[in-house]
Write a protein that holds these residues in place. Structure first.
Motif, PDB file in Angstrom:
ATOM      1  N   ASN A 260       8.285   3.976  -3.155  1.00  0.00           N
ATOM      2  CA  ASN A 260       7.299   4.001  -1.930  1.00  0.00           C
ATOM      3  C   ASN A 260       7.314   5.839  -0.837  1.00  0.00           C
ATOM      4  O   ASN A 260       8.125   6.664  -1.234  1.00  0.00           O
ATOM      5  CB  ASN A 260       8.766   3.090  -0.897  1.00  0.00           C
ATOM      6  CG  ASN A 260       8.530   2.961  -0.209  1.00  0.00           C
ATOM      7  OD1 ASN A 260       6.822   3.858   0.865  1.00  0.00           O
ATOM      8  ND2 ASN A 260       8.882   2.640   0.652  1.00  0.00           N
ATOM      9  N   ARG A 261       5.804   5.802  -1.375  1.00  0.00           N
ATOM     10  CA  ARG A 261       5.676   6.897  -0.586  1.00  0.00           C
ATOM     11  C   ARG A 261       6.719   7.588   0.237  1.00  0.00           C
ATOM     12  O   ARG A 261       6.784   9.209   1.355  1.00  0.00           O
ATOM     13  CB  ARG A 261       4.294   6.981  -0.311  1.00  0.00           C
ATOM     14  CG  ARG A 261       3.293   6.294  -1.569  1.00  0.00           C
ATOM     15  CD  ARG A 261       1.993   6.660  -0.689  1.00  0.00           C
ATOM     16  NE  ARG A 261       1.519   6.795  -2.203  1.00  0.00           N
ATOM     17  CZ  ARG A 261       0.379   5.884  -2.939  1.00  0.00           C
ATOM     18  NH1 ARG A 261       0.396   4.379  -1.865  1.00  0.00           N
ATOM     19  NH2 ARG A 261      -0.295   5.943  -3.515  1.00  0.00           N
TER      20      ARG A 261
ATOM     21  N   LYS B 189       1.020  -1.137   0.062  1.00  0.00           N
ATOM     22  CA  LYS B 189      -0.174  -0.030  -0.392  1.00  0.00           C
ATOM     23  C   LYS B 189       1.311   1.374  -0.473  1.00  0.00           C
ATOM     24  O   LYS B 189       0.686   2.467  -0.513  1.00  0.00           O
ATOM     25  CB  LYS B 189      -0.758  -0.315   1.150  1.00  0.00           C
ATOM     26  CG  LYS B 189      -0.384   0.167   2.639  1.00  0.00           C
ATOM     27  CD  LYS B 189      -0.974  -0.033   4.157  1.00  0.00           C
ATOM     28  CE  LYS B 189      -0.762   0.254   5.221  1.00  0.00           C
ATOM     29  NZ  LYS B 189      -1.271   0.441   5.807  1.00  0.00           N
ATOM     30  N   ASN B 190       2.025   1.029   0.833  1.00  0.00           N
ATOM     31  CA  ASN B 190       3.077   2.371   0.573  1.00  0.00           C
ATOM     32  C   ASN B 190       4.158   2.648  -1.070  1.00  0.00           C
ATOM     33  O   ASN B 190       4.519   3.467  -1.337  1.00  0.00           O
ATOM     34  CB  ASN B 190       3.541   1.879   0.984  1.00  0.00           C
ATOM     35  CG  ASN B 190       4.084   2.175   2.853  1.00  0.00           C
ATOM     36  OD1 ASN B 190       2.873   2.448   3.241  1.00  0.00           O
ATOM     37  ND2 ASN B 190       4.741   1.244   3.402  1.00  0.00           N
ATOM     38  N   TYR B 191       2.912   2.068  -2.160  1.00  0.00           N
ATOM     39  CA  TYR B 191       3.933   1.792  -2.797  1.00  0.00           C
ATOM     40  C   TYR B 191       2.505   2.494  -4.302  1.00  0.00           C
ATOM     41  O   TYR B 191       2.091   2.010  -3.725  1.00  0.00           O
ATOM     42  CB  TYR B 191       4.496   0.775  -3.403  1.00  0.00           C
ATOM     43  CG  TYR B 191       5.713  -0.043  -2.737  1.00  0.00           C
ATOM     44  CD1 TYR B 191       7.010   0.658  -3.311  1.00  0.00           C
ATOM     45  CD2 TYR B 191       5.806  -0.730  -1.766  1.00  0.00           C
ATOM     46  CE1 TYR B 191       7.898   0.824  -3.119  1.00  0.00           C
ATOM     47  CE2 TYR B 191       6.379  -0.985  -1.408  1.00  0.00           C
ATOM     48  CZ  TYR B 191       7.987  -0.884  -1.715  1.00  0.00           C
ATOM     49  OH  TYR B 191       9.000  -1.265  -1.454  1.00  0.00           O
ATOM     50  N   HIS B 192       3.055   3.245  -5.307  1.00  0.00           N
ATOM     51  CA  HIS B 192       2.494   3.879  -6.756  1.00  0.00           C
ATOM     52  C   HIS B 192       3.423   3.835  -7.376  1.00  0.00           C
ATOM     53  O   HIS B 192       3.850   3.542  -7.189  1.00  0.00           O
ATOM     54  CB  HIS B 192       2.035   4.768  -5.508  1.00  0.00           C
ATOM     55  CG  HIS B 192       3.147   6.216  -5.535  1.00  0.00           C
ATOM     56  ND1 HIS B 192       2.914   7.188  -6.569  1.00  0.00           N
ATOM     57  CD2 HIS B 192       4.147   6.364  -4.373  1.00  0.00           C
ATOM     58  CE1 HIS B 192       3.841   7.744  -6.104  1.00  0.00           C
ATOM     59  NE2 HIS B 192       4.292   7.929  -4.766  1.00  0.00           N
TER      60      HIS B 192
END
Length: 146
Positions: A66-67, A3-6
């Motif tokens: 990674n956000r 969920k921290n990656y986009h």
């Protein structure tokens, strides 16, 4: 964790990859004297796995972010990655002047892998770290066969 990656274009990941490719592109056009890297080996399937790991690693370094990593910055990890690039280029210089011994071959193997690993660590990119570690192990094993 995911969920921290986009999906986000990582310019510095692409820049690192392209910098590492420059000597390889030169080598593919202009053979070096005593060019032991062009010898045939029997590890076709192994080489294919190494190539797939490289593609996975580069794709993850260039398009996943990674956000929690924040913006790229100059720090000890990026300086160490740049130093690895310089060691890699120096290794190619020695390779082209005919010094194709084990130390030079390791100089063509470990510094670029370490640069990718350090970049992945700096960018908190665990998804890229996994194939980078596997690629490093396989690349090292392959190089030790030369």
């Amino acid at each position: 964790m995911l969920k921290n990656y986009h999906l986000h274009f990582e310019f510095w990941g692409l820049a690192l990859f392209l910098a590492m490719m420059i000597p390889t592109l030169i080598w593919s056009v202009i053979p070096a004297p005593n060019d032991i890297l062009r010898t045939e080996d029997a590890a076709g399937a192994f080489d294919m796995a190494v190539s797939l790991l490289r593609i996975w690693m580069i794709a993850a370094l260039c398009i996943l972010r990674n956000r929690k990593a924040g913006e790229p910055r100059l720090n000890a990890l990026t300086i160490a990655a740049a130093a690895c690039c310089l060691l890699y280029f120096t290794g190619w210089i020695f390779y082209y002047i005919g010094a194709a011994g084990p130390t030079v071959i390791l100089g063509l193997t470990l510094p670029p892998c370490l640069a990718f690993l350090l970049f992945a660590i700096d960018r908190k990119n665990g998804i890229a770290l996994l194939p980078a570690l596997a690629f490093t192990a396989c690349h090292l094993f392959s190089s030790l066969q030369k």
